[in-house]
Design an enzyme around this catalytic site. Structure first.
Site: not given
Length: 260
Positions: A98-99
């Site tokens: 994700s991030m």
């Protein structure tokens, strides 16, 4: 300017099980609101020839007293400086979820731009730039209720956190900062010249089935998509499968030139 001395590798990189003789150092980047603890078991799941270094961003756990970053470029610059002081001549690779995938991707591009040694493999999970849809309302302007509703779109927080105001107050500052980092990103579809492999959850509501395959458009050496059952946080259930696949790919790349 970075927020602290980025050369303090012990702060930035948590090595649960030191393996100085390992051929490769795998840097793993956590998701928004996460921490190095996300990868606490990875050292046990990977073979002895891979040393795991879990990246710990400021604003959480042992780094709670250091302000969390809210700007991606500044964050990547700080990780870059820390990485320069940590590399020891061994091959290295990146994995991010994700991030964390966004940070690993932009860090790889920064290394590439400078002509610095590149990772033997960039492994990305649960984030693909063309599917990025920033919120039209700045994160700082959202109430806690509105912000948590936004977080719920990504899979939410564990009930033990959302049901405990004290815990929630500890988590929210870093989580808001991380979402600000992601929300401010503008995708430029830049290509990386190192090998790339993508992972994703088959029912990730943020991406949709097969979406991570679009990484083929960003990589000169795309090794394909490994899609597993689950949503955005499929990794919690399938960490062992992902780690095993990574180990196989890192062994395959071991015949390549030494990096670092």
């Amino acid at each position: 300017m970075v927020q602290e001395n980025a050369g303090l590798g012990a702060a930035w990189f948590h090595t649960g099980r030191a393996r100085p003789d390992a051929a490769c150092r795998l840097y793993v980047f956590h998701h928004a609101g996460g921490s190095a603890a996300t990868y606490a078991r990875w050292a046990q799941m990977l073979p002895d020839d891979v040393e795991v270094a879990a990246v710990q961003l400021p604003g959480r756990q042992n780094r709670r007293s250091t302000p969390a970053f809210t700007d991606l470029d500044t964050l990547v610059e700080a990780v870059y400086e820390a990485l320069e002081g940590d590399l020891d001549g061994r091959r290295f690779a990146f994995f991010g979820h994700s991030m964390g995938a966004l940070i690993a991707y932009r860090l790889t591009l920064a290394l590439q731009k400078d002509g610095a040694p590149a990772p033997a493999l960039l492994a990305v999970s649960g984030w693909e730039g063309s599917a990025h849809r920033p919120s039209p309302v700045p994160v700082a302007q959202l109430s806690d209720e509105e912000f948590l509703a936004r977080v719920a779109e990504f899979g939410g927080l564990p009930p033990e956190v959302t049901g405990n105001r004290e815990l929630l107050d500890l988590v929210l500052p870093a989580l808001r900062a991380d979402f600000t980092v992601v929300n401010g990103y503008t995708d430029d579809r830049a290509r990386v010249d190192c090998p790339v492999v993508a992972y994703g959850g088959a029912s990730d509501p943020l991406l949709g089935a097969g979406a991570m395959g679009a990484w083929a458009d960003r990589a000169d050496a795309f090794q394909g998509l490994n899609e597993l059952p689950g949503g955005h946080f499929y990794l919690y259930e399938h960490a062992m499968a992902v780690a095993a696949d990574l180990a196989r790919r890192l062994r395959r790349s071991a015949a390549g030139p030494r990096r670092g």
